[in-house]
Enzyme design. Sequence first.
Site, mmCIF file in Angstrom:
data_model
loop_
_atom_site.group_PDB
_atom_site.id
_atom_site.type_symbol
_atom_site.label_atom_id
_atom_site.label_comp_id
_atom_site.label_asym_id
_atom_site.label_seq_id
_atom_site.Cartn_x
_atom_site.Cartn_y
_atom_site.Cartn_z
ATOM 1 N N TYR A 133 0.839 -0.917 0.020
ATOM 2 C CA TYR A 133 0.062 -0.342 0.280
ATOM 3 C C TYR A 133 0.913 1.163 0.010
ATOM 4 C CZ TYR A 133 -3.687 3.695 2.077
ATOM 5 O OH TYR A 133 -4.560 4.297 2.131
ATOM 6 N N LYS A 161 -0.753 -1.127 -3.955
ATOM 7 C CA LYS A 161 -1.781 -0.392 -3.990
ATOM 8 C C LYS A 161 -1.785 1.370 -4.643
ATOM 9 C CE LYS A 161 -4.365 2.134 -1.114
ATOM 10 N NZ LYS A 161 -5.112 3.012 -1.483
ATOM 11 N N THR A 163 -1.467 4.169 -4.673
ATOM 12 C CA THR A 163 -1.799 6.107 -4.040
ATOM 13 C C THR A 163 -0.957 7.138 -4.601
ATOM 14 O OG1 THR A 163 -3.432 4.203 -3.111
ATOM 15 C CG2 THR A 163 -4.140 7.205 -3.357
#
Length: 289
Positions: A133, A161, A163
């Site tokens: 993440y 992930k 972001t």
Amino acid sequence: MKGIFTALMCSFDEKGQVNEKGLREIVRHNLDVSKVDGLYVNGSSGENFLISTEQKKQIFEIVKDEVGDQVKLIAQVGSLNIDEAVELAQFVTDLKYDAISAVTPFYYKFDFAEIKDYYNTILENVDNQMIIYSIPALTGVSMDLQQFGELFENEKIIGVKFTAPDFFLLERIRHAFPDKLIYSGFDEMLLSASVLNIDGAIGSTFNVNGQRAKQIFEFAQDGRIEEAREIQKVTNDLIAEILENGLYQTIKEMLKTQGVDAGFCRKPMKTLQEDKVLKAKLIAEKYLK
Ligand code: HMN
């Protein structure tokens, strides 16, 4: 493991305790109304960094119990306390979560060797697959292409992930690691990421806007870019209004208009004043069917 995953919100009561009934309703709304492909549990949107280990476990249990095998489940277990991360990773693996995810360790300025050791330590202790993440704006931790490559050398690390608004890096990762899963993390950039051939997306606004997110992703995959752009435009009108009114609180108020007992946010997040609650209702009226 591909598709649209909601970064699940959690319902808390006024004292900050998990509201089980409300949490189950949020889950059901995502499965039955938004029809998303999976849930990302105890991420930022789940207020994970504001709750105790016991509450994290309680949420993991309730969500798995409600979902069963209906959709894929990813459990965010990352923690600055590596013993907690390992404990949670083992806990969700026993519950049969499909994958774990861990935020990059933050606050202290860990060097890359320490970050790598964090992931490898979690994975040495658990028989599950990991999605990194990465959210540099909140953690202050940015990694480059080579560092992602080094992490991906561990075969249990199956994806990231992502972001960040760095489409150059996103394209480079896609090109260099075609077999790893890439999930986009910014809902307002879903189309831009989708044309770079990502595998899916994980987002907070999917709690209320999951149907449009699915359409954007699917149209982009089919090369129907004009149609996807139309829906991204409406989506971004919606996201702009949500961000202006207060991200997580507004999503919860919008869920309430759909009959979902979404509860309150945990302190130190504030409770919305009456004018903003009203505004959230108006946003829901405007954008939700
Ligand atoms: C999570 O961990 O809960 C989410 O996956 C985080 C996700 O990337 C969201 N980011 C934050 O809330 C910081 C986005 O869905 C974001 O809320 C949305 O794009 C609006 O900016």
